[in-house]
Design an enzyme around this catalytic site. Structure first.
Site: not given
Ligand code: NAD
Ligand code: TYD
Length: 332
Positions: A37, A123-125, A147, A151
């Protein structure tokens, strides 16, 4: 575990997990299944050992494709997801498709194929916001944006397959993750890359929302611990232990980028913005996991990485990204 299917392995955490598996376990072969994506990027796995890494472009919402890819795999670790809260507010359809239906397809395929381990990265969310104390795995979920609700939906489908069919599902709930290769829509890479170009950083609301920052490699080792040592049917929190107000994070980013606070632009708050996330990871600590990265060191190396790797993010901040940016921040 010899052959592991990693979905979403071209994304931020998934690609780090692919590298982690290949570097930690010399006998493991990783099948990387990713739809590519807007957030998926093969640059993220550039240079990994090709003899032990097979990439398949595919969609977890396509039951036939994911079932085919899972054949012969001992375990599946699902990272594939739509992951950005602000995009889920603009439109939730893809979140429901991937984060719920996609997970359903994975557990259904695992049931049919007899896959030995299904790890769902969450996620913790899903707990929602907490002003005092920290959530434990036994607390109820209370997601408050599309979101986190999707999840939570995926998790509940997964757990239902454990309770109903005995499918060996394990769930991890990680806190906000940071590090190299994070798509620059999330706050840290967005603010660093804006700051490098002297573009204002849009801080939501009063800047006092709190997130708990977890370095990406620590998140990967936490998921790996749950994968190999966790009990089927159980949930494990993966916490960074670094709670910071967004304003504190922002000042640190600007300082490390060599810029001043004049770049901070207060903008309208995110609708339904969760005030504070906090989780207790003692259940995963009991399995031997501890995060290793200190926050100051992790922040310094992460900001340095974006400063040193413009080749990676400059080509992302074009096309679809600019359209999204305008839609999200244009009016402010
Ligand atoms: P990201 O958005 O960087 O990557 C998501 C990946 O999934 C991409 O490579 C995308 O191409 C792929 N993808 C999306 N839809 C798809 C589909 N239908 N089929 C196959 N592939 C698909 O995400 P991330 O930040 O690396 O997060 C990875 C996982 O960890 C997610 O499940 C997210 O909910 C979880 N997570 C993320 C965070 C964070 O802070 N980033 C924290 C806790 C949990
Ligand atoms: P984000 O990185 O989107 O993660 P999440 O919403 O999943 O926690 O945002 C982290 C924190 O930063 C969240 O409290 C929202 C804030 N934020 C801003 O203040 N400005 C921004 O442009 C973005 C993307 C996030």
């Amino acid at each position: 575990m010899k052959r592991i299917l990693v979905t979403g392995g071209a994304g931020f955490i998934g690609s780090a997990f692919v590298r982690y598996q290949l570097e930690t376990y010399p006998d493991v072969h990783v099948v990387n299944f990713d739809k590519l994506t807007y957030a998926g990027n093969l640059d993220n796995v550039k240079g990994v050992d090709d003899k032990r890494h097979t990439f398949i472009k595919g969609d977890i919402a396509d039951a036939g494709a994911i079932t085919e890819a899972m054949k012969g795999c001992d375990a599946v670790v699902n990272f594939a997801a739509e992951t950005h809260v602000d995009r889920s507010i603009l439109g939730a359809a893809e979140f429901i498709n991937t984060d719920i239906t996609g997970v359903y397809n994975i557990v259904e395929a695992a049931k049919t194929l007899g896959t030995k381990r299904v790890l769902l990265v969450s996620t913790d969310e899903v707990y929602g916001s907490i002003l005092d104390g920290s959530f434990k795995e036994s607390d109820p979920v209370g997601p408050r944006n599309p979101y986190s609700a999707s999840k939570a939906g995926g998790e509940l489908i997964g757990l239902s397959y454990f309770h109903t069919f005995g499918l060996p599902v394990v769930i991890t709930r990680g806190s906000n993750t940071y590090g190299p290769f994070q798509y620059p829509e999330k706050v840290l890479p967005l603010f660093v890359t804006n700051a490098i170009d002297d573009i204002p950083v849009p801080l939501y609301g009063d800047g006092k929302n709190v997130r708990d920052w977890l370095y990406v490699d620590d998140h990967c080792s936490g998921i790996d611990t749950a994968l190999r040592k966790g009990e089927p049917g159980q949930i494990y929190n993966v916490a960074g232990g670094n709670e910071r107000e967004n304003i504190v994070l922002t000042h640190r980013i600007l300082e490390l980028a060599g810029k001043t606070a004049a770049l901070i632009k207060p903008v309208a708050d995110r609708p339904g913005h969760d005030r504070r996330y906090s989780i207790d990871a003692s259940k995963l600590h009991a399995l031997g996991w501890q995060p290793k990265m200190d926050w100051d060191a992790g922040m310094a190396l992460t900001v340095k990485w974006y400063r040193d790797n413009e080749w990676w993010w400059r080509k992302i901040k074009t096309g679809e990204y600019l359209e999204y940016y305008k839609r999200q921040y244009g009016g402010q």
